[in-house]
Design a protein around this motif. Structure first.
Motif, PDB file in Angstrom:
ATOM      1  N   ASP A 241       0.818  -1.226   0.000  1.00  0.00           N
ATOM      2  CA  ASP A 241       0.000   0.000   0.000  1.00  0.00           C
ATOM      3  C   ASP A 241       0.847   1.271   0.000  1.00  0.00           C
ATOM      4  N   MET A 242       2.027   1.215   0.599  1.00  0.00           N
ATOM      5  CA  MET A 242       2.864   2.407   0.655  1.00  0.00           C
ATOM      6  C   MET A 242       3.796   2.466  -0.566  1.00  0.00           C
ATOM      7  N   ALA A 243       4.658   1.467  -0.697  1.00  0.00           N
ATOM      8  CA  ALA A 243       5.729   1.554  -1.686  1.00  0.00           C
ATOM      9  C   ALA A 243       5.531   0.661  -2.907  1.00  0.00           C
ATOM     10  N   GLY A 244       4.360  -0.002  -3.002  1.00  0.00           N
ATOM     11  CA  GLY A 244       4.119  -0.921  -4.114  1.00  0.00           C
ATOM     12  C   GLY A 244       3.893  -0.206  -5.440  1.00  0.00           C
ATOM     13  N   SER A 245       3.799  -1.006  -6.512  1.00  0.00           N
ATOM     14  CA  SER A 245       3.630  -0.416  -7.844  1.00  0.00           C
ATOM     15  C   SER A 245       2.191  -0.473  -8.342  1.00  0.00           C
ATOM     16  N   GLU A 246       1.294  -1.075  -7.566  1.00  0.00           N
ATOM     17  CA  GLU A 246      -0.127  -1.119  -7.944  1.00  0.00           C
ATOM     18  C   GLU A 246      -0.650   0.318  -8.064  1.00  0.00           C
ATOM     19  N   PRO A 247      -1.662   0.519  -8.939  1.00  0.00           N
ATOM     20  CA  PRO A 247      -2.132   1.907  -9.166  1.00  0.00           C
ATOM     21  C   PRO A 247      -2.679   2.597  -7.918  1.00  0.00           C
ATOM     22  N   ASP A 248      -3.130   1.802  -6.913  1.00  0.00           N
ATOM     23  CA  ASP A 248      -3.694   2.454  -5.721  1.00  0.00           C
ATOM     24  C   ASP A 248      -2.688   2.596  -4.568  1.00  0.00           C
ATOM     25  N   SER A 249      -1.432   2.284  -4.819  1.00  0.00           N
ATOM     26  CA  SER A 249      -0.433   2.476  -3.751  1.00  0.00           C
ATOM     27  C   SER A 249      -0.149   3.970  -3.588  1.00  0.00           C
ATOM     28  N   TRP A 250       0.349   4.337  -2.424  1.00  0.00           N
ATOM     29  CA  TRP A 250       0.662   5.747  -2.188  1.00  0.00           C
ATOM     30  C   TRP A 250       1.711   6.249  -3.179  1.00  0.00           C
ATOM     31  N   LYS A 251       2.691   5.384  -3.449  1.00  0.00           N
ATOM     32  CA  LYS A 251       3.746   5.751  -4.384  1.00  0.00           C
ATOM     33  C   LYS A 251       3.144   6.118  -5.750  1.00  0.00           C
ATOM     34  N   SER A 252       2.192   5.279  -6.222  1.00  0.00           N
ATOM     35  CA  SER A 252       1.565   5.533  -7.522  1.00  0.00           C
ATOM     36  C   SER A 252       0.692   6.780  -7.488  1.00  0.00           C
ATOM     37  N   ILE A 253      -0.077   6.943  -6.422  1.00  0.00           N
ATOM     38  CA  ILE A 253      -0.956   8.114  -6.311  1.00  0.00           C
ATOM     39  C   ILE A 253      -0.127   9.397  -6.243  1.00  0.00           C
ATOM     40  N   LEU A 254       0.960   9.351  -5.487  1.00  0.00           N
ATOM     41  CA  LEU A 254       1.827  10.532  -5.403  1.00  0.00           C
ATOM     42  C   LEU A 254       2.439  10.829  -6.769  1.00  0.00           C
ATOM     43  N   ALA A 255       2.872   9.759  -7.466  1.00  0.00           N
ATOM     44  CA  ALA A 255       3.477   9.945  -8.800  1.00  0.00           C
ATOM     45  C   ALA A 255       2.494  10.648  -9.729  1.00  0.00           C
ATOM     46  N   LYS A 256       1.218  10.241  -9.656  1.00  0.00           N
ATOM     47  CA  LYS A 256       0.174  10.863 -10.498  1.00  0.00           C
ATOM     48  C   LYS A 256       0.047  12.352 -10.186  1.00  0.00           C
ATOM     49  N   ASN A 257       0.431  12.720  -8.949  1.00  0.00           N
ATOM     50  CA  ASN A 257       0.351  14.119  -8.540  1.00  0.00           C
ATOM     51  C   ASN A 257       1.703  14.826  -8.664  1.00  0.00           C
ATOM     52  N   GLY A 258       2.586  14.211  -9.423  1.00  0.00           N
ATOM     53  CA  GLY A 258       3.892  14.829  -9.688  1.00  0.00           C
ATOM     54  C   GLY A 258       4.873  14.763  -8.527  1.00  0.00           C
ATOM     55  N   ILE A 259       4.638  13.821  -7.600  1.00  0.00           N
ATOM     56  CA  ILE A 259       5.535  13.718  -6.440  1.00  0.00           C
ATOM     57  C   ILE A 259       6.288  12.398  -6.483  1.00  0.00           C
ATOM     58  N   GLU A 260       7.609  12.508  -6.442  1.00  0.00           N
ATOM     59  CA  GLU A 260       8.464  11.317  -6.447  1.00  0.00           C
ATOM     60  C   GLU A 260       8.537  10.756  -5.021  1.00  0.00           C
ATOM     61  N   SER A 261       8.535   9.423  -4.903  1.00  0.00           N
ATOM     62  CA  SER A 261       8.565   8.804  -3.571  1.00  0.00           C
ATOM     63  C   SER A 261       9.937   8.242  -3.227  1.00  0.00           C
ATOM     64  N   ALA A 262      10.313   8.398  -1.981  1.00  0.00           N
ATOM     65  CA  ALA A 262      11.531   7.759  -1.465  1.00  0.00           C
ATOM     66  C   ALA A 262      11.139   6.947  -0.233  1.00  0.00           C
ATOM     67  N   PRO A 263      10.745   5.680  -0.420  1.00  0.00           N
ATOM     68  CA  PRO A 263      10.284   4.884   0.724  1.00  0.00           C
ATOM     69  C   PRO A 263      11.440   4.437   1.630  1.00  0.00           C
ATOM     70  N   VAL A 264      11.155   4.447   2.929  1.00  0.00           N
ATOM     71  CA  VAL A 264      12.118   3.945   3.920  1.00  0.00           C
ATOM     72  C   VAL A 264      11.482   2.698   4.538  1.00  0.00           C
ATOM     73  N   MET A 265      12.005   1.537   4.194  1.00  0.00           N
ATOM     74  CA  MET A 265      11.350   0.292   4.603  1.00  0.00           C
ATOM     75  C   MET A 265      11.834  -0.183   5.966  1.00  0.00           C
ATOM     76  N   LYS A 266      11.453   0.542   6.981  1.00  0.00           N
ATOM     77  CA  LYS A 266      11.858   0.169   8.331  1.00  0.00           C
ATOM     78  C   LYS A 266      10.690   0.375   9.281  1.00  0.00           C
ATOM     79  N   GLY A 267      10.299  -0.663   9.998  1.00  0.00           N
ATOM     80  CA  GLY A 267       9.198  -0.560  10.947  1.00  0.00           C
ATOM     81  C   GLY A 267       9.630   0.160  12.217  1.00  0.00           C
ATOM     82  N   MET A 268       8.650   0.722  12.940  1.00  0.00           N
ATOM     83  CA  MET A 268       8.973   1.471  14.161  1.00  0.00           C
ATOM     84  C   MET A 268       9.690   0.598  15.196  1.00  0.00           C
TER      85      MET A 268
END
Ligand code: CO
Length: 289
Positions: A241-268
């Motif tokens: 949901d955060m860093a995936g490539s599916e169209p409904d992931s945050w990364k994809s939604i942000l990309a559609k809005n012209g925002i590049e994502s830099a995911p940090v894959m580390k849990g709290m």
């Protein structure tokens, strides 16, 4: 004189050995107090390192306690069982502790908020109370505004240093839309935005939503966002949901809005200072504070 000193030395040495033997016997005598670490769980082997870290720190802080785990997610337990890995539910874990003769049990919730999952554990604990001298549930990570402030400050300090001031930070909380504790995420989002004008929090299944945050990101003309899980593990939600490539992931939604994502894959839970907050709750619970 020399002989006497050697004799004395041998006495000291053998006493030392004896003392060590005695203390290891004491270590061997079973302590009847146990800590039950209760988490939602994860079936992701990579994400599981967060739990390994929690256990390591818990053992260091509470060396005389038996430490056991329980997973609240039935789906995750089922998936793991298919792979031959048996994880217990809180109910099963408490039954086992009872069978094994433990008298005092402290169940530490490793959840983020006192939401649905936490309250299910509370109900289980109430059910088993009569089976132990002491059975107490200890609160999750965010149990007060002080916890929220502390956690937010820590998580903001974990944003990669290469982040430029104009880059946004977007935390992904789980959210719990139907539970009153969902409001804790709104409180965390408020603290985050107050601390850093370009940092936000949205949730997958509650409030605030990504839509709530998008307007702010666009208003600030953000071009790049660091994405960090505000969850104990970087598991399924973070990966898909955060860093995936599916169209409904945050990364994809942000990309559609012209925002590049830099995911940090580390849990709290991979950050020792965050784990320390859970363990402080546990320490207070054990001390009866
Ligand atoms: Co979920």
């Amino acid at each position: 004189m020399k002989i006497f000193m050697i004799f004395a030395l041998i006495t000291v040495l053998s006493f030392g050995l004896f003392a060590e033997e005695q203390s290891s016997t004491q270590k061997g005598t079973k302590n009847m107090d146990a800590i039950l670490l209760v988490t939602f769980g994860t079936s992701d082997p990579e994400a599981k390192k967060a739990f390994v870290n929690i256990e390591k720190l818990a053992r260091a802080k509470f060396p005389v306690y038996e430490i056991r785990w329980a997973y609240t997610s039935e789906m995750i337990r089922r998936n793991l069982a298919k792979k031959g890995e048996i994880l217990l539910s809180p109910e099963e874990a408490l039954l086992k502790l009872k069978e094994d003769g433990f008298k005092n049990v402290y169940a530490q919730s490793l959840h983020i908020i006192p939401g649905e999952e936490f309250h299910q554990v509370v109900a289980t604990v109430v059910k088993f109370k009569k089976d132990f001298d002491k059975l107490i549930i200890s609160p999750p990570l965010l149990n007060s505004m002080a916890d929220v402030k502390k956690s937010v400050k820590l998580m903001l300090s974990k944003v990669p240093t290469e982040r430029k001031k104009e880059d946004a930070v977007l935390f992904m909380g789980h959210g719990s839309g139907k539970h009153p504790s969902d409001m804790i995420y709104v409180a965390a989002a408020y603290e985050i935005e107050k601390s850093d004008g370009n940092a936000f929090l949205a949730t997958v299944e509650g409030n605030p939503t990504l839509d709530d945050v998008l307007a702010g990101l666009k208003g600030k003309k953000v071009r790049k966002a660091y994405l960090l899980p505000f969850m104990s593990v970087a598991g399924d939600h973070a990966k898909n949901d955060m860093a995936g490539s599916e169209p409904d992931s945050w990364k994809s939604i942000l990309a559609k809005n012209g925002i590049e994502s830099a995911p940090v894959m580390k849990g709290m839970a991979e950050y020792d200072e965050i784990v320390e907050i859970w363990l402080e709750h546990l320490e207070k619970t054990i001390k009866g504070l």
